[in-house]
Motif scaffolding. Structure first.
Motif, PDB file in Angstrom:
ATOM      1  N   VAL A 100      26.171  41.500  36.352  1.00  0.00           N
ATOM      2  CA  VAL A 100      27.452  41.079  36.922  1.00  0.00           C
ATOM      3  C   VAL A 100      28.173  40.146  35.950  1.00  0.00           C
ATOM      4  N   GLY A 101      27.420  39.313  35.243  1.00  0.00           N
ATOM      5  CA  GLY A 101      28.037  38.430  34.246  1.00  0.00           C
ATOM      6  C   GLY A 101      28.729  39.223  33.148  1.00  0.00           C
ATOM      7  N   LEU A 102      28.066  40.251  32.657  1.00  0.00           N
ATOM      8  CA  LEU A 102      28.657  41.110  31.625  1.00  0.00           C
ATOM      9  C   LEU A 102      29.949  41.735  32.120  1.00  0.00           C
ATOM     10  N   LEU A 103      29.871  42.416  33.253  1.00  0.00           N
ATOM     11  CA  LEU A 103      31.028  43.173  33.731  1.00  0.00           C
ATOM     12  C   LEU A 103      32.151  42.275  34.249  1.00  0.00           C
ATOM     13  N   SER A 104      31.798  41.229  34.987  1.00  0.00           N
ATOM     14  CA  SER A 104      32.861  40.391  35.545  1.00  0.00           C
ATOM     15  C   SER A 104      33.597  39.622  34.460  1.00  0.00           C
ATOM     16  N   ALA A 105      32.915  39.250  33.386  1.00  0.00           N
ATOM     17  CA  ALA A 105      33.599  38.556  32.290  1.00  0.00           C
ATOM     18  C   ALA A 105      34.601  39.479  31.604  1.00  0.00           C
ATOM     19  N   ILE A 106      34.209  40.731  31.429  1.00  0.00           N
ATOM     20  CA  ILE A 106      35.131  41.702  30.822  1.00  0.00           C
ATOM     21  C   ILE A 106      36.337  41.914  31.733  1.00  0.00           C
ATOM     22  N   TYR A 107      36.076  42.134  33.020  1.00  0.00           N
ATOM     23  CA  TYR A 107      37.175  42.361  33.961  1.00  0.00           C
ATOM     24  C   TYR A 107      38.024  41.107  34.143  1.00  0.00           C
ATOM     25  N   GLN A 108      37.383  39.950  34.109  1.00  0.00           N
ATOM     26  CA  GLN A 108      38.146  38.712  34.226  1.00  0.00           C
ATOM     27  C   GLN A 108      39.029  38.512  33.006  1.00  0.00           C
ATOM     28  N   GLY A 109      38.533  38.899  31.842  1.00  0.00           N
ATOM     29  CA  GLY A 109      39.361  38.830  30.641  1.00  0.00           C
ATOM     30  C   GLY A 109      40.587  39.715  30.765  1.00  0.00           C
ATOM     31  N   LYS A 110      40.402  40.912  31.292  1.00  0.00           N
ATOM     32  CA  LYS A 110      41.537  41.823  31.474  1.00  0.00           C
ATOM     33  C   LYS A 110      42.524  41.274  32.502  1.00  0.00           C
ATOM     34  N   THR A 111      42.003  40.683  33.551  1.00  0.00           N
ATOM     35  CA  THR A 111      42.876  40.078  34.553  1.00  0.00           C
ATOM     36  C   THR A 111      43.599  38.869  33.971  1.00  0.00           C
ATOM     37  N   SER A 112      42.918  38.111  33.129  1.00  0.00           N
ATOM     38  CA  SER A 112      43.550  36.966  32.471  1.00  0.00           C
ATOM     39  C   SER A 112      44.692  37.411  31.563  1.00  0.00           C
ATOM     40  N   VAL A 113      44.511  38.548  30.896  1.00  0.00           N
ATOM     41  CA  VAL A 113      45.587  39.088  30.052  1.00  0.00           C
ATOM     42  C   VAL A 113      46.837  39.330  30.902  1.00  0.00           C
ATOM     43  N   SER A 114      46.655  39.918  32.054  1.00  0.00           N
ATOM     44  CA  SER A 114      47.797  40.163  32.938  1.00  0.00           C
ATOM     45  C   SER A 114      48.412  38.851  33.419  1.00  0.00           C
ATOM     46  N   SER A 115      47.580  37.882  33.727  1.00  0.00           N
ATOM     47  CA  SER A 115      48.088  36.582  34.168  1.00  0.00           C
ATOM     48  C   SER A 115      48.818  35.857  33.047  1.00  0.00           C
ATOM     49  N   ILE A 116      48.333  36.021  31.835  1.00  0.00           N
ATOM     50  CA  ILE A 116      49.011  35.428  30.678  1.00  0.00           C
ATOM     51  C   ILE A 116      50.392  36.059  30.514  1.00  0.00           C
ATOM     52  N   ALA A 117      50.483  37.365  30.728  1.00  0.00           N
ATOM     53  CA  ALA A 117      51.788  38.037  30.671  1.00  0.00           C
ATOM     54  C   ALA A 117      52.718  37.508  31.755  1.00  0.00           C
ATOM     55  N   LEU A 118      52.171  37.231  32.928  1.00  0.00           N
ATOM     56  CA  LEU A 118      52.973  36.658  34.008  1.00  0.00           C
ATOM     57  C   LEU A 118      53.520  35.291  33.611  1.00  0.00           C
ATOM     58  N   VAL A 119      52.667  34.456  33.032  1.00  0.00           N
ATOM     59  CA  VAL A 119      53.090  33.124  32.597  1.00  0.00           C
ATOM     60  C   VAL A 119      54.142  33.217  31.492  1.00  0.00           C
ATOM     61  N   ALA A 120      54.010  34.220  30.626  1.00  0.00           N
ATOM     62  CA  ALA A 120      54.993  34.391  29.548  1.00  0.00           C
ATOM     63  C   ALA A 120      56.379  34.673  30.121  1.00  0.00           C
ATOM     64  N   LYS A 121      56.424  35.462  31.180  1.00  0.00           N
ATOM     65  CA  LYS A 121      57.717  35.828  31.776  1.00  0.00           C
ATOM     66  C   LYS A 121      58.216  34.788  32.769  1.00  0.00           C
ATOM     67  N   LYS A 122      57.279  34.183  33.506  1.00  0.00           N
ATOM     68  CA  LYS A 122      57.643  33.221  34.557  1.00  0.00           C
ATOM     69  C   LYS A 122      56.689  32.031  34.508  1.00  0.00           C
ATOM     70  N   PRO A 123      56.917  31.089  33.601  1.00  0.00           N
ATOM     71  CA  PRO A 123      56.005  29.947  33.445  1.00  0.00           C
ATOM     72  C   PRO A 123      55.792  29.141  34.731  1.00  0.00           C
ATOM     73  N   ASP A 124      56.759  29.161  35.621  1.00  0.00           N
ATOM     74  CA  ASP A 124      56.631  28.412  36.862  1.00  0.00           C
ATOM     75  C   ASP A 124      55.637  29.048  37.842  1.00  0.00           C
ATOM     76  N   GLN A 125      55.137  30.215  37.538  1.00  0.00           N
ATOM     77  CA  GLN A 125      54.191  30.925  38.403  1.00  0.00           C
ATOM     78  C   GLN A 125      52.735  30.757  37.952  1.00  0.00           C
ATOM     79  N   PHE A 126      52.473  29.706  37.169  1.00  0.00           N
ATOM     80  CA  PHE A 126      51.125  29.483  36.629  1.00  0.00           C
ATOM     81  C   PHE A 126      50.060  29.390  37.727  1.00  0.00           C
ATOM     82  N   GLY A 127      50.347  28.669  38.801  1.00  0.00           N
ATOM     83  CA  GLY A 127      49.372  28.515  39.881  1.00  0.00           C
ATOM     84  C   GLY A 127      48.946  29.856  40.457  1.00  0.00           C
TER      85      GLY A 127
END
Length: 155
Positions: A100-127
């Motif tokens: 689970v550590g292997l897979l969830s870290a990979i998936y969390q990284g991918k989800t973080s990429v999407s969240s980083i894109a969200l912050v790039a477009k709308k910095p006020d949506q960080f939370g």
């Protein structure tokens, strides 16, 4: 060295290695996205750094389970494992955080990429952006708990 000890050591090694590999990959892909955002808007550094670091926790969890296992099996203290069945129990106990550590870290990284894109477009949506990868973390924590409970209760 007994086969029991070999199996128990294999469990500890898998916990640290697989969770660590997943974290390294997750942090890598999130870091690439974060660097892109910071190149356009350096003021977003702190926000995207936090999002990049989230997938790194699984590696820490795997390392924690490995240390606890090594303490239990006589490498860092405790009684040496000689029985093959007990060694296999330690191996099995380490597998939840390893896999689970292997897979969830990979998936969390991918989800973080999407969240980083969200912050790039709308910095006020960080939370809100933090919540998406944090949800993936839940499963790593559950795997950590089951591995710790299992490893510490093998007698």
């Amino acid at each position: 060295m007994s086969m029991g000890m070999v199996y128990a050591l294999l469990g500890a090694v898998l916990a640290a290695t697989l969770a660590g590999v997943g974290s390294a990959y997750g942090v890598k892909i999130a870091g690439q996205a974060a660097a892109g955002v910071v190149s356009e808007d350096p003021d977003q550094f702190a926000k995207v750094l936090l999002l990049q670091l989230l997938p790194g926790t699984q590696g820490i969890y795997g390392l924690l389970v490995a240390f606890i296992t090594l303490s239990q099996i006589g490498v860092l203290g405790g009684n040496a494992v000689t029985d093959t069945h007990v060694g296999l129990m330690y191996l099995a106990a380490c597998l939840p955080i390893a896999i689970v550590g292997l897979l969830s870290a990979i998936y969390q990284g991918k989800t973080s990429v999407s969240s980083i894109a969200l912050v790039a477009k709308k910095p006020d949506q960080f939370g809100k952006a933090m919540l998406f990868p944090a949800m993936v973390e839940t499963y790593a924590i559950l795997a950590l708990l089951i591995s710790i409970l299992s490893v510490t209760n093998i007698g």
